[in-house]
Design an enzyme around this catalytic site. Structure first.
Site, PDB file in Angstrom:
ATOM      1  N   ASP A 417       0.823  -1.207   0.000  1.00 37.72           N
ATOM      2  CA  ASP A 417       0.000   0.000   0.000  1.00 37.72           C
ATOM      3  C   ASP A 417       0.860   1.262   0.000  1.00 37.72           C
ATOM      4  O   ASP A 417       1.933   1.293   0.605  1.00 37.72           O
ATOM      5  CB  ASP A 417      -0.890  -0.019   1.253  1.00 37.72           C
ATOM      6  CG  ASP A 417      -1.793   1.186   1.350  1.00 37.72           C
ATOM      7  OD1 ASP A 417      -2.617   1.377   0.445  1.00 37.72           O
ATOM      8  OD2 ASP A 417      -1.660   1.945   2.325  1.00 37.72           O
ATOM      9  N   GLU A 470       1.059  -0.566  -5.174  1.00 41.51           N
ATOM     10  CA  GLU A 470       0.082   0.490  -5.410  1.00 41.51           C
ATOM     11  C   GLU A 470       0.895   1.779  -5.483  1.00 41.51           C
ATOM     12  O   GLU A 470       1.253   2.366  -4.464  1.00 41.51           O
ATOM     13  CB  GLU A 470      -0.945   0.566  -4.274  1.00 41.51           C
ATOM     14  CG  GLU A 470      -2.087   1.526  -4.597  1.00 41.51           C
ATOM     15  CD  GLU A 470      -2.379   2.525  -3.486  1.00 41.51           C
ATOM     16  OE1 GLU A 470      -3.247   3.390  -3.704  1.00 41.51           O
ATOM     17  OE2 GLU A 470      -1.751   2.454  -2.422  1.00 41.51           O
TER      18      GLU A 470
END
Length: 737
Positions: A417, A470
């Site tokens: 993330d 990401e």
């Protein structure tokens, strides 16, 4: 020896004061057994609140000595003539306790463990540090250890000692800054925390950073966990995984939040409770199989104090959240997915952590896990702290967390993330609000080194696992090997494609001619990285509207737009990711406190979207042209990319064996009769999929199953097809009968 010292078992006043105030930095120097120089030993124990204590022989419970109590209440001592293993028999107001003396055991962590920890290269922190049930000298108990190099004293506290920090002071292993203590007769399931005396006084009780189990939030204590008690039955999956994860293989991911996918409801239709992992597997695996996804991706399941963070503010990087059951339940869930032919990817958050006082923040009274300077160590956007990955121990902690999930839980991949926030020191900061690197630049050199090491270590330690970024910027080489100067990720989320295509599809069709390049622009850079096309949870929350509610037009047009958009996505180069609820057109934005609106599936339009997603996945997996060359330019060929007036696009997808599929998309609600598209082969072209078909609740305009190619050159091809293009529809065709 003065009388005061003699009456306190040989201890000086400063030792007594330090014990009384729980400030003694070296409890093993004064407590436990100590040689008397004549073959015997003096035994001391500090038991605040105890009424009496005796020394028993460990082998037969003979009374070796009745212990005296000195001037410090709770300090008991005795002299025994021989050195031998012993127990303590303690009299409390509530009864009698017999236990071994924690201070009679030597250090348990090996020098190599400490060396590798300090170096940041210990690969199995969760198997050696934290709370480890073990047997020492034939005695069952738990060895606790915690990194707190700047603490003046650390104690283990829990119900077993009335949360009294004076009872179980730990031993400092100076070379690594690690404190440890073996506490006999504790077992799996015991709750505990660490009481840390920092430079400025006692800190709030700290949960174990390496805990493998926790209390159910909002409680915050750690729990002693044993070895993972699960017998894996997924050998076939694990043997085939590397092959399934080849870049030429299909990868279609169903992203979900474990708690809110489906819940148990009460009679009023409200959420009564979350399903546990085993119950979830019984319902989820058949559903994902029916829809044809190859993998699921779970929003972070590492323990997190605030459910509303969806797991993106985790504090226990080694413990699956207790909201859905035990670690064994979680392992059983993964095993069930694997046996059902479904891979499991976890969202994993090494970018930041929350500021909760029981967590990592200023763990030993100093900035230990985070940067000390808030211009480096504090995320203004998220009110979180940033890991100092330039520190060996922190880097090793994060690497060990990644390997914990990949190796112990057979996880098939980690989606990392907020990579952009890790790469740039000025991420979401104005001028003057960030600290340059040692070269004066904005890149976070420590985080870059960590990311490369993570990907190299995962490649070696968990072959076949996918590490996915990401990452929302134009950082070069995100999915290039580290040996070639890249970051080493397997895939990168294509955020640019997501933003452009969602912006396009939200426009009223009458305006789409002016935005025509937004759908085609992604092909300009489609092969600069290995991409996943993400329609994730972030796109259906916080007032952004659900996927279907982004669509313009009346009800019919909204559904037609959604079907066309999903078909466009599946036919576009790149692997696929779709968030739960989008597959059947949920109107409501996702709410983590409620289950999906499954009742919508009583309506044909919602059934139609769900049926289409299943058929898209089957098509995607069945035809190599749609996945085999996803990451190679020769797998895609434009036929029509410039018909902005009609908002029509057409392209070919090619397999490595030269087998094409034709894709034609019409993004207006105007049907187009006899629209000519060039094709490379003569003969009959079969209509494999029509997003406007009646079985998807469309208008059923199409080409009656297929079209014969005509020898009319068009779009650089020798042959062409005259097609009926359905309104707001996508056609997929192949040559042959």
């Amino acid at each position: 020896m003065n009388p005061t010292t003699r009456s306190n078992g040989g201890l000086r006043q400063r030792d007594l004061d330090a014990l009384a105030s729980a400030e003694h930095a070296d409890p093993f120097a004064v407590l436990g057994p100590h040689d008397d120089g004549a073959g015997g030993q003096v035994i001391r124990t500090f038991l605040p609140g105890a009424l009496s204590a005796r020394v028993l022989a460990r082998d037969d419970d003979r009374v070796l000595a009745q212990m005296e109590q000195g001037s410090l209440p709770g300090l008991f001592f005795a002299h025994v003539d021989t050195r031998s293993p012993y127990r303590l028999q303690i009299g409390w107001a509530g009864g009698e306790q017999t236990t071994e003396d924690p201070y009679s055991f030597g250090p348990q962590l090996g020098e190599m463990d400490l060396y590798l920890f300090a170096e940041g290269n210990h690969r199995d922190l969760s198997g050696r540090f934290g709370a480890q049930p073990m047997q020492v000298e034939g005695v069952d108990g738990v060895c606790f250890s915690v990194w707190a190099p700047n603490a003046r004293r650390v104690s283990v506290v829990g119900a077993f000692n009335n949360w009294d920090g004076r009872r179980h002071l730990m031993r400092l292993r100076h070379n690594a800054g690690v404190w440890e203590l073996f506490i006999p007769r504790l077992a799996v399931g015991e709750t505990y925390k660490f009481e840390v005396l920092g430079r400025d006084g006692v800190l709030p009780l700290k949960a174990d950073p390496l805990a493998r189990a926790t209390e159910l939030p909002p409680s915050t204590a750690s729990k002693v966990a044993g070895a993972l008690g699960h017998t894996w039955q997924d050998q076939q999956w694990m043997e085939q995984r590397a092959q399934r994860h080849a870049y030429s293989a299909p990868l279609s991911i169903y992203e979900l939040h474990a708690g809110s996918w489906r819940c148990e409801l009460n009679e009023a239709g409200e959420v009564a409770r979350f399903y546990n992992w085993r119950e979830l597997a019984e319902r989820l695996v058949p559903y994902v199989q029916e829809l044809g996804f190859t993998h699921i991706e779970l929003l972070p399941i590492m323990e997190h104090p605030f459910g509303g963070s969806w797991g993106y503010q985790p504090l226990s990087m080694f413990a699956p959240t207790s909201r859905y059951g035990t670690a064994e339940d979680f392992a059983a869930f993964i095993d069930a997915c694997h046996q059902g032919g479904i891979g499991v990817i976890l969202d994993w958050v090494p970018a930041h952590f929350p500021t909760d006082e029981h967590g990592l923040a200023r763990f030993d009274g100093t900035a230990l896990y985070e940067y000390d300077n808030p211009l480096e160590g504090f995320h203004q956007d998220w009110n979180t702290l940033i890991y100092n990955l330039g520190r060996n121990e922190v880097r090793g902690f994060m690497l060990a967390s990644a390997l914990h999930w990949l190796k112990h839980f057979h996880i098939d991949g980690l989606r990392v993330d907020a990579v952009a926030s890790m790469l740039y020191r000025d991420y979401s900061r104005k001028a003057g609000e960030w600290v340059p690197n040692r070269h004066g630049g904005r890149e976070n050199l420590e985080a870059i080194e960590f990311i490369r090491q993570l990907n190299d270590v995962a490649l070696h330690e968990a072959p076949g696992a996918l590490i996915i970024a990401e990452e929302s910027t134009a950082w070069p080489g995100v999915s290039q090997p580290t040996q070639q100067g890249g970051l080493g990720f397997a895939y990168k989320w294509n955020m640019g494609w997501m933003h452009d295509t969602l912006h396009y599809i939200q426009n009223d069709p009458i305006h789409r001619a002016h935005h025509h390049n937004e759908l085609s622009f992604g092909l300009v850079y489609a092969y600069s990285e290995r991409f996943i096309l993400p329609i994730s949870h972030d796109e259906v929350v916080h007032g952004k509207h659900s996927l279907i509610d982004k669509m313009p037009g009346d009800r019919w047009q909204k559904f037609a737009n959604l079907r066309a958009y999903l078909a466009f996505m599946w036919m576009h180069p790149g692997k696929k990711l779709l968030f739960m609820g989008c597959e059947f057109g949920q109107w409501r934005e996702w709410n983590h406190d409620q289950q999906l609106d499954w009742y919508l599936l009583q309506y044909s339009e919602h059934q139609g979207v769900q049926k289409l997603v299943g058929d898209l996945n089957r098509l995607y997996r069945q035809y190599p042209a749609l996945h085999e060359q996803d990451c190679q330019p020769q797998g895609f060929q434009w036929l029509i990319g410039d018909d902005a007036v009609n908002s029509v696009y057409a392209w070919l997808r090619w397999s490595s064996a030269g087998e094409p599929l034709l894709v034609v998309a019409n993004f207006t609600p105007v049907p187009r009769q006899d629209y000519r598209v060039g094709v490379p082969f003569e003969g009959h072209w079969v209509e494999l999929l029509n997003s406007d078909a009646e079985l998807y609740a469309g208008s059923n305009m199409g080409n009656f199953g297929g079209v014969q190619a005509e020898p009319l050159p068009s779009h650089g091809q020798a042959m062409s097809l005259a097609l009926n293009l359905p309104p707001l529809g996508v056609l997929v065709m192949r040559p042959g009968q």
